[in-house]
Design a protein around this motif. Structure first.
Motif, PDB file in Angstrom:
ATOM      1  N   GLY A 252     -17.768  11.842  -7.114  1.00 29.31           N
ATOM      2  CA  GLY A 252     -16.428  11.562  -7.930  1.00 29.31           C
ATOM      3  C   GLY A 252     -16.083  12.260  -9.431  1.00 29.31           C
ATOM      4  N   ILE A 253     -17.243  12.138 -10.092  1.00 23.81           N
ATOM      5  CA  ILE A 253     -17.415  12.668 -11.195  1.00 23.81           C
ATOM      6  C   ILE A 253     -17.643  14.418 -11.192  1.00 23.81           C
ATOM      7  CG2 ILE A 253     -18.967  13.152 -13.480  1.00 23.81           C
ATOM      8  CD1 ILE A 253     -19.844  10.218 -13.027  1.00 23.81           C
ATOM      9  N   THR A 254     -18.199  14.833 -10.603  1.00 19.20           N
ATOM     10  CA  THR A 254     -18.244  16.333 -10.132  1.00 19.20           C
ATOM     11  C   THR A 254     -16.813  16.859  -9.996  1.00 19.20           C
ATOM     12  OG1 THR A 254     -20.512  16.094  -9.446  1.00 19.20           O
ATOM     13  CG2 THR A 254     -19.331  18.196  -8.869  1.00 19.20           C
ATOM     14  N   SER A 255     -16.140  16.254  -8.747  1.00 23.61           N
ATOM     15  CA  SER A 255     -14.753  16.645  -8.538  1.00 23.61           C
ATOM     16  C   SER A 255     -13.907  16.509  -9.491  1.00 23.61           C
ATOM     17  CB  SER A 255     -14.383  15.673  -7.372  1.00 23.61           C
ATOM     18  OG  SER A 255     -12.998  16.168  -7.086  1.00 23.61           O
ATOM     19  N   MET A 256     -13.891  15.370 -10.411  1.00 25.64           N
ATOM     20  CA  MET A 256     -13.155  15.020 -11.513  1.00 25.64           C
ATOM     21  C   MET A 256     -13.241  16.390 -12.447  1.00 25.64           C
ATOM     22  SD  MET A 256     -12.919  12.098 -14.309  1.00 25.64           S
ATOM     23  CE  MET A 256     -14.666  12.422 -15.127  1.00 25.64           C
ATOM     24  N   PHE A 257     -14.143  16.897 -12.826  1.00 26.57           N
ATOM     25  CA  PHE A 257     -14.278  17.879 -13.725  1.00 26.57           C
ATOM     26  C   PHE A 257     -13.930  19.162 -13.066  1.00 26.57           C
ATOM     27  CE2 PHE A 257     -17.075  14.765 -16.305  1.00 26.57           C
ATOM     28  CZ  PHE A 257     -16.580  15.011 -17.648  1.00 26.57           C
ATOM     29  N   GLN A 258     -14.203  19.292 -11.797  1.00 33.23           N
ATOM     30  CA  GLN A 258     -13.921  20.511 -11.351  1.00 33.23           C
ATOM     31  C   GLN A 258     -12.375  20.691 -11.282  1.00 33.23           C
ATOM     32  OE1 GLN A 258     -14.285  20.888  -7.023  1.00 33.23           O
ATOM     33  NE2 GLN A 258     -14.703  23.084  -6.835  1.00 33.23           N
ATOM     34  N   ASN A 259     -11.683  19.533 -11.300  1.00 31.99           N
ATOM     35  CA  ASN A 259     -10.107  19.812 -11.391  1.00 31.99           C
ATOM     36  C   ASN A 259      -9.707  19.626 -12.819  1.00 31.99           C
ATOM     37  OD1 ASN A 259      -9.510  19.444  -8.417  1.00 31.99           O
ATOM     38  ND2 ASN A 259     -10.206  17.459  -8.724  1.00 31.99           N
ATOM     39  N   LEU A 260     -10.494  19.297 -13.494  1.00 32.13           N
ATOM     40  CA  LEU A 260     -10.179  19.214 -15.208  1.00 32.13           C
ATOM     41  C   LEU A 260     -10.404  20.403 -15.901  1.00 32.13           C
ATOM     42  CD1 LEU A 260      -9.497  17.443 -17.838  1.00 32.13           C
ATOM     43  CD2 LEU A 260     -11.721  16.861 -17.989  1.00 32.13           C
ATOM     44  N   LEU A 261     -11.514  20.862 -15.539  1.00 30.87           N
ATOM     45  CA  LEU A 261     -11.948  22.317 -16.327  1.00 30.87           C
ATOM     46  C   LEU A 261     -10.708  23.541 -16.269  1.00 30.87           C
ATOM     47  CD1 LEU A 261     -15.719  21.984 -15.651  1.00 30.87           C
ATOM     48  CD2 LEU A 261     -14.439  22.202 -17.995  1.00 30.87           C
ATOM     49  N   PRO A 262     -10.331  23.788 -15.187  1.00 30.06           N
ATOM     50  CA  PRO A 262      -9.111  24.794 -15.270  1.00 30.06           C
ATOM     51  C   PRO A 262      -8.038  24.406 -16.139  1.00 30.06           C
ATOM     52  CG  PRO A 262      -9.644  24.170 -12.818  1.00 30.06           C
ATOM     53  CD  PRO A 262     -10.573  23.243 -13.745  1.00 30.06           C
ATOM     54  N   ASP A 263      -7.734  23.001 -16.107  1.00 32.56           N
ATOM     55  CA  ASP A 263      -6.357  22.745 -17.294  1.00 32.56           C
ATOM     56  C   ASP A 263      -7.149  23.000 -18.737  1.00 32.56           C
ATOM     57  OD1 ASP A 263      -5.198  21.784 -15.255  1.00 32.56           O
ATOM     58  OD2 ASP A 263      -5.547  19.583 -15.471  1.00 32.56           O
ATOM     59  N   LEU A 264      -8.467  22.657 -19.018  1.00 30.92           N
ATOM     60  CA  LEU A 264      -9.054  23.026 -20.225  1.00 30.92           C
ATOM     61  C   LEU A 264      -9.043  24.433 -20.487  1.00 30.92           C
ATOM     62  CD1 LEU A 264     -11.781  20.181 -20.406  1.00 30.92           C
ATOM     63  CD2 LEU A 264      -9.462  20.320 -21.594  1.00 30.92           C
ATOM     64  N   ILE A 265      -9.432  25.398 -19.633  1.00 31.69           N
ATOM     65  CA  ILE A 265      -9.318  26.669 -19.939  1.00 31.69           C
ATOM     66  C   ILE A 265      -7.868  27.087 -20.244  1.00 31.69           C
ATOM     67  CG2 ILE A 265      -9.648  28.955 -18.768  1.00 31.69           C
ATOM     68  CD1 ILE A 265     -11.813  27.627 -16.997  1.00 31.69           C
ATOM     69  N   ILE A 266      -6.823  26.803 -19.541  1.00 30.86           N
ATOM     70  CA  ILE A 266      -5.524  26.909 -19.718  1.00 30.86           C
ATOM     71  C   ILE A 266      -5.083  26.740 -21.017  1.00 30.86           C
ATOM     72  CG2 ILE A 266      -3.131  26.721 -19.282  1.00 30.86           C
ATOM     73  CD1 ILE A 266      -4.149  26.491 -16.203  1.00 30.86           C
ATOM     74  N   GLU A 267      -5.581  25.413 -21.622  1.00 36.18           N
ATOM     75  CA  GLU A 267      -5.061  24.776 -22.678  1.00 36.18           C
ATOM     76  C   GLU A 267      -6.064  25.506 -23.874  1.00 36.18           C
ATOM     77  OE1 GLU A 267      -5.081  20.526 -22.426  1.00 36.18           O
ATOM     78  OE2 GLU A 267      -4.353  21.024 -20.212  1.00 36.18           O
ATOM     79  N   GLY A 268      -7.190  25.853 -23.587  1.00 36.42           N
ATOM     80  CA  GLY A 268      -8.001  26.631 -24.554  1.00 36.42           C
ATOM     81  C   GLY A 268      -7.310  27.854 -25.126  1.00 36.42           C
ATOM     82  N   GLU A 269      -6.945  28.433 -24.116  1.00 32.13           N
ATOM     83  CA  GLU A 269      -6.088  29.861 -24.354  1.00 32.13           C
ATOM     84  C   GLU A 269      -4.802  29.651 -25.262  1.00 32.13           C
ATOM     85  OE1 GLU A 269      -4.796  33.937 -24.444  1.00 32.13           O
ATOM     86  OE2 GLU A 269      -6.505  32.895 -24.434  1.00 32.13           O
ATOM     87  N   PHE A 270      -4.061  28.352 -24.978  1.00 31.81           N
ATOM     88  CA  PHE A 270      -2.993  28.081 -25.771  1.00 31.81           C
ATOM     89  C   PHE A 270      -3.462  27.859 -27.342  1.00 31.81           C
ATOM     90  CE2 PHE A 270      -0.009  25.159 -27.964  1.00 31.81           C
ATOM     91  CZ  PHE A 270       1.083  25.606 -27.904  1.00 31.81           C
ATOM     92  N   PHE A 271      -4.534  26.995 -27.486  1.00 33.69           N
ATOM     93  CA  PHE A 271      -5.180  26.833 -28.991  1.00 33.69           C
ATOM     94  C   PHE A 271      -5.699  28.202 -29.640  1.00 33.69           C
ATOM     95  CE2 PHE A 271      -6.331  22.640 -27.068  1.00 33.69           C
ATOM     96  CZ  PHE A 271      -5.294  21.983 -27.626  1.00 33.69           C
ATOM     97  N   ARG A 272      -6.262  28.879 -28.850  1.00 30.87           N
ATOM     98  CA  ARG A 272      -6.710  30.251 -29.616  1.00 30.87           C
ATOM     99  C   ARG A 272      -5.479  31.179 -29.778  1.00 30.87           C
ATOM    100  NH1 ARG A 272      -7.267  35.727 -28.289  1.00 30.87           N
ATOM    101  NH2 ARG A 272      -6.102  35.454 -26.313  1.00 30.87           N
ATOM    102  N   ARG A 273      -4.133  30.943 -29.233  1.00 26.10           N
ATOM    103  CA  ARG A 273      -3.121  31.707 -29.690  1.00 26.10           C
ATOM    104  C   ARG A 273      -2.465  30.726 -31.126  1.00 26.10           C
ATOM    105  NH1 ARG A 273       0.127  33.614 -24.260  1.00 26.10           N
ATOM    106  NH2 ARG A 273      -1.860  34.669 -23.260  1.00 26.10           N
ATOM    107  N   MET A 274      -2.667  29.588 -30.864  1.00 30.62           N
ATOM    108  CA  MET A 274      -2.131  28.779 -31.870  1.00 30.62           C
ATOM    109  C   MET A 274      -2.778  29.012 -33.236  1.00 30.62           C
ATOM    110  SD  MET A 274       0.293  26.770 -31.636  1.00 30.62           S
ATOM    111  CE  MET A 274       0.237  25.434 -32.792  1.00 30.62           C
TER     112      MET A 274
END
Length: 276
Positions: A252-274
């Motif tokens: 469950g933990i492995t699956s949770m992070f596999q689904n969470l990390l794409p979101d963090l990659i997307i949001e990290g790009e937003f922070f980089r531009r900010m």
């Protein structure tokens, strides 16, 4: 200060002892960042699994092929606009540079973490990574010079304002806890609050979901296509050490992070531009 006893159980770096401490130090050296990310701190509750699973991905994550694979997942093409903010009116230049380096650190490591999570999820799902691909040479382990110390805000011991901000982020993500990225950026509450104000409407949008699904799909393809060494840890191995409930927790933990990390990659790009 508030104490809500909130969050997912984890083993912080300063709490790691003996073998776990060595694993944590090796994770930082191999991934080249001065932080042990949330996925490892949570899976440290299952230390036998973490030790074996890390050993299986370790050599892979030192190959140039996996470095290039991570690069291909980094900086997704998001369409959301970032506002023009003169941060020099808010922070001194040293602090602005510190924020940039924090954002860079997570943007650099999150694609690597997604590859690791996908390799583990595939193997645990009886789709082992066969390896055998050209390694293309190896990186020298060691944390990249110039990266900042990563300080994480504890949601249970912070100001009501920061706790409310982090709780809003958690709620929007339908998560159990705030990711390390957000807990680190919470040390700069004005930057985080202004960024989140503009990012929040984008989270969960059609484009956001499609980008996240594509990042996850590509990470799965990349570990099978490019990993030089096999990743074979499965439930047969785990049955020797863990109960069915614990095995379900690991998966469950492995699956949770596999689904969470794409979101963090997307949001990290937003922070980089900010932060520009």
């Amino acid at each position: 200060m508030l104490n809500t006893d909130y969050g997912v159980p984890e083993v912080y770096e300063q709490e790691a002892k003996e073998n776990l401490e060595e694993i944590y130090q090796d994770i930082q050296a191999v991934l080249k960042v001065p932080v042990v990310n949330f996925i490892f701190r949570t899976l440290a509750l299952y230390e036998t699994f973490l030790g074996t699973a890390w050993t299986q991905v370790r050599s892979n994550m030192l190959t140039f092929e996996m470095e290039k694979a991570a690069e291909s997942l980094r900086y997704p093409d998001i369409s959301v606009n970032t506002p023009e903010i003169n941060w020099e009116k808010v922070y001194d230049l040293s602090t602005i540079e510190q924020i940039r380096r924090v954002v860079f650190t997570f943007n650099y490591v999150n694609p690597k973490l997604l590859l690791i999570a996908s390799a583990w999820a595939e193997s645990l799902g009886n789709r082992p990574v066969e390896g055998g691909k050209n390694d293309g040479g190896f990186l020298i382990p060691g944390v990249t010079p110039g990266l900042p110390d990563i300080r994480l805000v504890d949601m249970n011991y912070t100001t009501p304002y920061i706790q409310s901000l982090l709780m809003d982020i958690v709620k929007k993500h339908h998560a159990y806890d705030a990711a390390s990225d957000y807990r680190s950026l919470a040390n700069y509450p004005t930057f985080l609050a202004k960024s989140w104000e503009n990012l929040k409407p984008y989270v969960g949008s059609d484009e956001y979901k499609l980008l996240g699904a594509d990042l996850k799909k590509r990470s799965i393809e990349l570990v099978h296509e490019r990993m030089a060494f096999p990743v074979t840890i499965d439930t047969n191995f785990l049955n020797q050490f863990y109960s069915p409930e614990d095995i379900a927790g690991i998966m469950g933990i492995t699956s949770m992070f596999q689904n969470l990390l794409p979101d963090l990659i997307i949001e990290g790009e937003f922070f980089r531009r900010m932060i520009g």
